[in-house]
Design a protein around this motif. Sequence first.
Motif, PDB file in Angstrom:
ATOM      1  N   GLU A 241      39.522 -10.224 -10.912  1.00  0.00           N
ATOM      2  CA  GLU A 241      40.420 -10.479  -9.601  1.00  0.00           C
ATOM      3  C   GLU A 241      41.398  -9.316  -9.652  1.00  0.00           C
ATOM      4  OE1 GLU A 241      41.989 -14.456  -9.871  1.00  0.00           O
ATOM      5  OE2 GLU A 241      39.998 -15.222  -9.317  1.00  0.00           O
ATOM      6  N   GLN A 242      40.861  -8.305  -9.773  1.00  0.00           N
ATOM      7  CA  GLN A 242      41.792  -7.025  -9.406  1.00  0.00           C
ATOM      8  C   GLN A 242      41.733  -6.690  -7.848  1.00  0.00           C
ATOM      9  OE1 GLN A 242      41.976  -3.699 -12.338  1.00  0.00           O
ATOM     10  NE2 GLN A 242      39.946  -4.255 -13.211  1.00  0.00           N
ATOM     11  N   GLU A 243      42.907  -6.716  -7.409  1.00  0.00           N
ATOM     12  CA  GLU A 243      43.011  -6.782  -5.663  1.00  0.00           C
ATOM     13  C   GLU A 243      42.424  -5.735  -5.041  1.00  0.00           C
ATOM     14  OE1 GLU A 243      44.479  -8.814  -3.884  1.00  0.00           O
ATOM     15  OE2 GLU A 243      45.008 -10.269  -5.640  1.00  0.00           O
ATOM     16  N   MET A 244      42.247  -4.310  -5.624  1.00  0.00           N
ATOM     17  CA  MET A 244      41.854  -3.340  -5.046  1.00  0.00           C
ATOM     18  C   MET A 244      40.224  -3.537  -4.669  1.00  0.00           C
ATOM     19  SD  MET A 244      42.715  -2.619  -8.177  1.00  0.00           S
ATOM     20  CE  MET A 244      42.920  -1.622  -9.717  1.00  0.00           C
ATOM     21  N   VAL A 245      39.604  -4.368  -5.483  1.00  0.00           N
ATOM     22  CA  VAL A 245      38.143  -4.559  -4.918  1.00  0.00           C
ATOM     23  C   VAL A 245      38.062  -5.012  -3.634  1.00  0.00           C
ATOM     24  CG1 VAL A 245      36.027  -5.587  -5.474  1.00  0.00           C
ATOM     25  CG2 VAL A 245      37.472  -4.612  -7.274  1.00  0.00           C
TER      26      VAL A 245
ATOM     27  N   THR B  43      52.853   9.403  -8.291  1.00  0.00           N
ATOM     28  CA  THR B  43      52.912  10.404  -9.185  1.00  0.00           C
ATOM     29  C   THR B  43      51.700  10.269 -10.305  1.00  0.00           C
ATOM     30  OG1 THR B  43      54.554   9.812 -10.339  1.00  0.00           O
ATOM     31  CG2 THR B  43      54.736  11.609  -8.847  1.00  0.00           C
ATOM     32  N   LYS B  44      50.883  11.426 -10.702  1.00  0.00           N
ATOM     33  CA  LYS B  44      50.183  11.158 -11.818  1.00  0.00           C
ATOM     34  C   LYS B  44      50.661  10.709 -13.040  1.00  0.00           C
ATOM     35  CE  LYS B  44      45.532  12.909 -12.662  1.00  0.00           C
ATOM     36  NZ  LYS B  44      44.726  11.686 -12.409  1.00  0.00           N
ATOM     37  N   ARG B  45      50.167   9.932 -13.947  1.00  0.00           N
ATOM     38  CA  ARG B  45      50.943   9.634 -15.161  1.00  0.00           C
ATOM     39  C   ARG B  45      50.490  10.515 -16.324  1.00  0.00           C
ATOM     40  NH1 ARG B  45      48.570   3.519 -15.805  1.00  0.00           N
ATOM     41  NH2 ARG B  45      49.773   3.595 -17.700  1.00  0.00           N
TER      42      ARG B  45
ATOM     43  N   ILE C 222      40.447   6.875  -5.327  1.00  0.00           N
ATOM     44  CA  ILE C 222      39.557   6.182  -6.173  1.00  0.00           C
ATOM     45  C   ILE C 222      40.158   5.356  -7.203  1.00  0.00           C
ATOM     46  CG2 ILE C 222      37.540   7.698  -5.701  1.00  0.00           C
ATOM     47  CD1 ILE C 222      38.983   7.675  -9.215  1.00  0.00           C
ATOM     48  N   CYS C 223      39.733   4.293  -7.978  1.00  0.00           N
ATOM     49  CA  CYS C 223      40.273   3.638  -9.070  1.00  0.00           C
ATOM     50  C   CYS C 223      38.810   3.502  -9.919  1.00  0.00           C
ATOM     51  CB  CYS C 223      41.153   2.777  -8.702  1.00  0.00           C
ATOM     52  SG  CYS C 223      42.058   2.036 -10.463  1.00  0.00           S
ATOM     53  N   TYR C 224      38.845   3.527 -11.106  1.00  0.00           N
ATOM     54  CA  TYR C 224      37.917   3.138 -11.983  1.00  0.00           C
ATOM     55  C   TYR C 224      37.847   1.518 -12.224  1.00  0.00           C
ATOM     56  CZ  TYR C 224      35.515   7.382 -13.435  1.00  0.00           C
ATOM     57  OH  TYR C 224      34.793   8.885 -13.158  1.00  0.00           O
ATOM     58  N   MET C 225      37.012   0.939 -12.274  1.00  0.00           N
ATOM     59  CA  MET C 225      36.869  -0.539 -12.935  1.00  0.00           C
ATOM     60  C   MET C 225      36.336  -0.689 -14.182  1.00  0.00           C
ATOM     61  SD  MET C 225      38.011  -2.406 -10.054  1.00  0.00           S
ATOM     62  CE  MET C 225      39.261  -1.264 -10.202  1.00  0.00           C
ATOM     63  N   GLY C 226      37.347  -0.527 -15.316  1.00  0.00           N
ATOM     64  CA  GLY C 226      36.933  -0.738 -16.854  1.00  0.00           C
ATOM     65  C   GLY C 226      36.215  -2.193 -16.753  1.00  0.00           C
ATOM     66  N   THR C 227      36.656  -3.144 -15.953  1.00  0.00           N
ATOM     67  CA  THR C 227      36.118  -4.492 -16.145  1.00  0.00           C
ATOM     68  C   THR C 227      34.687  -4.640 -16.070  1.00  0.00           C
ATOM     69  OG1 THR C 227      37.116  -4.521 -13.814  1.00  0.00           O
ATOM     70  CG2 THR C 227      38.331  -5.870 -15.396  1.00  0.00           C
ATOM     71  N   THR C 228      33.618  -3.621 -15.604  1.00  0.00           N
ATOM     72  CA  THR C 228      32.409  -3.592 -15.330  1.00  0.00           C
ATOM     73  C   THR C 228      31.931  -3.727 -16.670  1.00  0.00           C
ATOM     74  OG1 THR C 228      32.874  -1.729 -13.726  1.00  0.00           O
ATOM     75  CG2 THR C 228      30.780  -2.019 -14.377  1.00  0.00           C
TER      76      THR C 228
HETATM   77  C1  LIG Z   1      36.753   3.910 -17.807  1.00  0.00           C
HETATM   78  C2  LIG Z   1      37.971   3.998 -17.010  1.00  0.00           C
HETATM   79  C3  LIG Z   1      38.410   2.413 -16.460  1.00  0.00           C
HETATM   80  C4  LIG Z   1      39.361   2.079 -15.978  1.00  0.00           C
HETATM   81  N1  LIG Z   1      39.628   0.782 -15.407  1.00  0.00           N
HETATM   82  C5  LIG Z   1      40.651   0.302 -14.740  1.00  0.00           C
HETATM   83  C6  LIG Z   1      40.682  -0.992 -14.167  1.00  0.00           C
HETATM   84  O1  LIG Z   1      39.898  -1.796 -14.606  1.00  0.00           O
HETATM   85  N2  LIG Z   1      41.920  -1.232 -13.519  1.00  0.00           N
HETATM   86  C7  LIG Z   1      42.747  -0.264 -13.133  1.00  0.00           C
HETATM   87  O2  LIG Z   1      43.491  -0.630 -12.477  1.00  0.00           O
HETATM   88  N3  LIG Z   1      42.671   0.944 -13.596  1.00  0.00           N
HETATM   89  C8  LIG Z   1      41.631   1.536 -14.376  1.00  0.00           C
HETATM   90  N4  LIG Z   1      41.559   2.680 -14.647  1.00  0.00           N
HETATM   91  C9  LIG Z   1      42.366   3.617 -14.436  1.00  0.00           C
HETATM   92  C10 LIG Z   1      43.291   4.163 -15.614  1.00  0.00           C
HETATM   93  O3  LIG Z   1      44.270   2.952 -15.842  1.00  0.00           O
HETATM   94  C11 LIG Z   1      44.375   5.355 -14.899  1.00  0.00           C
HETATM   95  O4  LIG Z   1      43.429   6.371 -14.758  1.00  0.00           O
HETATM   96  C12 LIG Z   1      45.336   5.551 -15.903  1.00  0.00           C
HETATM   97  O5  LIG Z   1      46.441   4.756 -16.178  1.00  0.00           O
HETATM   98  C13 LIG Z   1      46.120   7.045 -15.606  1.00  0.00           C
HETATM   99  O6  LIG Z   1      46.542   6.832 -14.421  1.00  0.00           O
HETATM  100  P1  LIG Z   1      46.352   8.092 -13.379  1.00  0.00           P
HETATM  101  O7  LIG Z   1      44.889   8.304 -13.258  1.00  0.00           O
HETATM  102  O8  LIG Z   1      46.670   7.233 -11.978  1.00  0.00           O
HETATM  103  O9  LIG Z   1      47.529   8.912 -13.781  1.00  0.00           O
HETATM  104  C14 LIG Z   1      40.296   3.182 -15.636  1.00  0.00           C
HETATM  105  C15 LIG Z   1      40.117   4.309 -15.880  1.00  0.00           C
HETATM  106  C16 LIG Z   1      39.087   4.720 -16.773  1.00  0.00           C
HETATM  107  C17 LIG Z   1      38.917   6.055 -17.178  1.00  0.00           C
END
Ligand SMILES: Cc1cc2nc3c(=O)[nH]c(=O)nc-3n(C[C@H](O)[C@H](O)[C@H](O)COP(=O)(O)O)c2cc1C
Length: 227
Positions: A33-37, A136-138, A97-103
């Motif tokens: 249930e990550q909202e961005m999906v 801002t980038k973390r 983009i945002c990665y979904m680690g939940t995959t």
């Molecule tokens: C393999 C991978 C899985 C990630 N999974 C999630 C996720 O499920 N949800 C999320 O909000 N961010 C996810 N992220 C994003 C990271 O949290 C994010 O890159 C990190 O906190 C640094 O933030 P920034 O890239 O905006 O600087 C993922 C990043 C990677 C590389």
Amino acid sequence: MAGASSSGNLNSVSIVLTQDPERKSRLYELHMEQEMVLEAPLVVTFCADWFRTREWLRLRQARDNFNNLVGYLVASFDAMILAQNVCLGFESEGLGICYMGTTLYSMLDIAEFLELPDTCLPVTAIVVGYPDEDPTKRDRLPMEALVHHETYHRPSVAEIEETYRQREVKGWERYMAIPELKRMSEERGITSLAQFYTSEIKYDPESFREFSLRIEDALVTKHFLER
Ligand SMILES: Cc1cc2nc3c(=O)[nH]c(=O)nc-3n(C[C@H](O)[C@H](O)[C@H](O)COP(=O)(O)O)c2cc1C
């Protein structure tokens, strides 16, 4: 993107695009249930895929292979390399983009939902869209902490302290600025970023044990691993 490095140039990957809102809402459930999906118009799932290659081998009466742990790892690396190239491509066009680690955690359920065949499993997914914010980038950890010259330099206690000093302040402030997380942390007596990271709120060891079993099960079901 098409030119991403690929082990043996076998291109052991498949990409599944999901745009249909109804199908996205099922993916939303599978991605915890990550909202961005729901918010982003496109979800791209990157799969480690030997099915196509193995069909080709079979048609040519070649020996079978890749239905093993090495095959899974090789295809997973290809999938991650391709994913990052795709991300850079999208970002260079002004998309976010945002990665979904939940995959990983829902690997087998996502495989079923996307109708993936044998020796094909999702490795990662990204959501893609035009961002309506510009955060801002973390900060990453300092480069000196990550780079070793010739041999591994085992960090001293003082170096560990120094490496995490800034993050412990900034990271903690960032999480505690979210009222829900602050409340949950206080209820559990969490007083530091390190404690937060392995609490039930973030990367809970119990859940990780459960996810690890699920991943093992997915690898067995899709014939990358024998039990
Ligand atoms: C393999 C991978 C899985 C990630 N999974 C999630 C996720 O499920 N949800 C999320 O909000 N961010 C996810 N992220 C994003 C990271 O949290 C994010 O890159 C990190 O906190 C640094 O933030 P920034 O890239 O905006 O600087 C993922 C990043 C990677 C590389």
